[in-house]
Design an enzyme around this catalytic site. Structure first.
Site, PDB file in Angstrom:
ATOM      1  NE  ARG A  46      -2.759   0.414   3.412  1.00 34.71           N
ATOM      2  CZ  ARG A  46      -2.187   0.610   4.546  1.00 34.71           C
ATOM      3  NH1 ARG A  46      -1.161   1.582   4.392  1.00 34.71           N
ATOM      4  NH2 ARG A  46      -2.264  -0.283   5.313  1.00 34.71           N
ATOM      5  CE1 TYR A  98     -16.021  11.610 -16.491  1.00 32.79           C
ATOM      6  CE2 TYR A  98     -15.592  11.506 -13.912  1.00 32.79           C
ATOM      7  CZ  TYR A  98     -15.827  10.835 -15.114  1.00 32.79           C
ATOM      8  OH  TYR A  98     -15.982   9.575 -15.302  1.00 32.79           O
ATOM      9  CG  ASP A 170      -9.034  16.361 -14.868  1.00 29.79           C
ATOM     10  OD1 ASP A 170      -8.383  15.623 -15.745  1.00 29.79           O
ATOM     11  OD2 ASP A 170     -10.428  15.603 -14.594  1.00 29.79           O
ATOM     12  CE  LYS A 195     -11.880   8.350 -18.526  1.00 32.70           C
ATOM     13  NZ  LYS A 195     -12.216   9.313 -17.811  1.00 32.70           N
TER      14      LYS A 195
HETATM   15  C1  LIG Z   1     -12.784   9.796 -16.772  1.00 31.86           C
HETATM   16  C2  LIG Z   1     -12.435  11.156 -16.022  1.00 31.86           C
HETATM   17  C3  LIG Z   1     -12.171  11.555 -14.723  1.00 31.86           C
HETATM   18  C4  LIG Z   1     -12.305  10.232 -13.648  1.00 31.86           C
HETATM   19  O1  LIG Z   1     -11.298   9.389 -13.934  1.00 31.86           O
HETATM   20  P1  LIG Z   1     -11.618   7.735 -13.326  1.00 31.86           P
HETATM   21  O2  LIG Z   1     -10.418   7.240 -13.824  1.00 31.86           O
HETATM   22  O3  LIG Z   1     -12.835   7.326 -14.173  1.00 31.86           O
HETATM   23  O4  LIG Z   1     -11.825   7.736 -12.026  1.00 31.86           O
HETATM   24  C5  LIG Z   1     -11.915  12.523 -14.150  1.00 31.86           C
HETATM   25  N1  LIG Z   1     -11.700  13.712 -15.279  1.00 31.86           N
HETATM   26  C6  LIG Z   1     -11.945  13.610 -16.229  1.00 31.86           C
HETATM   27  C7  LIG Z   1     -11.730  14.760 -17.421  1.00 31.86           C
HETATM   28  C8  LIG Z   1     -12.335  12.372 -17.169  1.00 31.86           C
HETATM   29  O5  LIG Z   1     -12.405  12.063 -18.184  1.00 31.86           O
END
Ligand SMILES: *Cc1c(COP(=O)(O)O)cnc(C)c1O
Length: 379
Positions: A46, A98, A170, A195
């Site tokens: 962890r 998001y 982000d 992504k």
């Molecule tokens: C998918 C996404 C998230 C969340 O990420 P997860 O890996 O699904 O928890 C946050 N911000 C953006 C812009 C996203 O496309």
């Protein structure tokens, strides 16, 4: 080291035991100690794991940051950031966020006394009026999901610095290949590596990159204390994806450009959102802070009521109707009923997430097949 070399070698160390070229998947929870407290830097997975560390060093290298941290998902990475704050603290964010981030803020952290102000940050002139002595963080995505709005990171970081506020970005839609928030003055960069970074729609994983020592220490403390870490296999898959990031991104952008050209002026298309288009409201900012314009395109269908859009989004043959984005395959999404259903309809309508909005994640297939598919689907 140049970026295209960093995606392959950045932060990586040679494996000494057998000369393995890829970092081994250290599928272990614990590590032998010679005597109590005498170990090789790893005690419990962890807290630290060598495969996860390889990934954490990689994202730090790509974002020009000092430290990287890996989590079980993008949302758990944001969750670790929110835990830096306490009841009464205020956070300013975009009103086009998001859906999962919005849900985390509004349904969970609001309950613990954090105050969120959601506003349109495409225009920075009114930001300062929203800042109080309780404001601790400005949190943005750029380009935003799903309206593909672009926010001026440098402009915002100047405001944050003069008010002693953290700026978190982000960077999921852009990836460090297209945009480097730390270089533009951000304090924390976050990724849903699920992504574009992992890039093959086969893993859920989140990443953070920071340069400030104290901030990094607090986040590592959170990572270890809450334990939302990713496993070694997922770390390995993400690292493997990152090795082709530059090549994939070039093709995502090139295909998106051709698709935007096709949609621009198409008789069935009403509004078109892609920052590479000259008519995009923040095209200049995008040109300044991004290397290219990314693979995400949104558009509305002319006279597109819900029934019509439902039919169109079910018509695709090459694009897959699915949530998520950033994989090698093209996806089509209906934000109002899928990714952004957790945002109340009045809020959605206000910011443009109308029933006729369709979001494309343009993949790296042959663009002719993608355009033909779009043509037959939207008619
Ligand atoms: C998918 C996404 C998230 C969340 O990420 P997860 O890996 O699904 O928890 C946050 N911000 C953006 C812009 C996203 O496309």
């Amino acid at each position: 080291m140049k970026f295209n070399t960093k995606v392959i070698h950045g932060g990586q160390i040679k494996e000494k035991a057998y000369g393995a070229v890829m970092p081994p998947i250290y599928q272990t929870s614990t590590y032998a100690q010679a005597s109590p407290g005498e170990h090789k830097g790893y005690e419990y997975s962890r807290t630290q794991n060598p495969t996860r560390h390889a990934l954490e060093r990689s994202i730090a290298s790509l974002e020009n940051a000092k430290y990287g941290l890996a989590f079980s998902s993008g949302l758990s990475a944001i969750d670790a950031i929110m835990k830096l704050f306490k009841s009464g603290d205020e956070i300013i964010s975009t009103n086009d966020l998001y859906g999962g981030s919005y849900r985390l803020f509004n349904k969970i952290y609001k309950k613990f006394g954090l105050k969120f102000i959601f506003t349109d940050l495409r225009d920075l002139s009114n930001v300062e009026s929203l800042i109080s002595d309780k404001t601790k963080l400005i949190w943005v995505e750029t380009p935003t999901n799903p309206m593909i709005n672009v926010i001026d990171i440098k402009g915002l970081s100047d405001i944050c610095k003069s008010n002693n506020i953290l700026l978190g970005v982000d960077n999921t839609f852009s990836t460090p290949y297209l945009q480097k928030p730390i270089d533009l003055g951000a304090d924390i960069v976050m990724h849903s590596a699920t992504k574009f970074l992992a890039g093959h729609s086969d893993v859920i994983l989140g990443l953070l990159a920071v340069s400030n020592d104290e901030l990094a220490e607090k986040l590592y403390f959170m990572q270890n204390s809450s334990g939302a870490i990713c496993g070694p296999m997922d770390s390995f898959l993400t690292l493997r994806g990152i090795k082709t990031l530059h090549v994939r991104m070039d093709r995502h952008c090139e295909n998106a450009y051709k698709i935007a050209e096709f949609l621009d002026g198409h008789p069935s298309v009403d509004k078109l959102y892609w920052p590479g288009l000259k008519q995009h409201r923040n095209h200049d900012v995008a040109t300044r802070q991004m290397k290219n314009f990314g693979g995400m395109i949104s558009f509305t269908v002319k006279n597109g009521n819900f029934e019509k859009v439902k039919k169109i989004t079910s018509n695709f043959k090459v694009f897959t109707l699915a949530e998520s984005l950033g994989g090698v395959e093209s996806l089509v999404n209906h934000p109002a009923t899928m990714t952004h259903a957790s945002i109340p309809k009045e809020e959605r309508d206000k910011i443009g997430i109308v029933d006729s909005l369709i979001r494309l994640s343009v993949g790296i297939e042959d663009v002719k097949d993608l355009i033909d598919d779009l043509d037959q689907a939207i008619g």
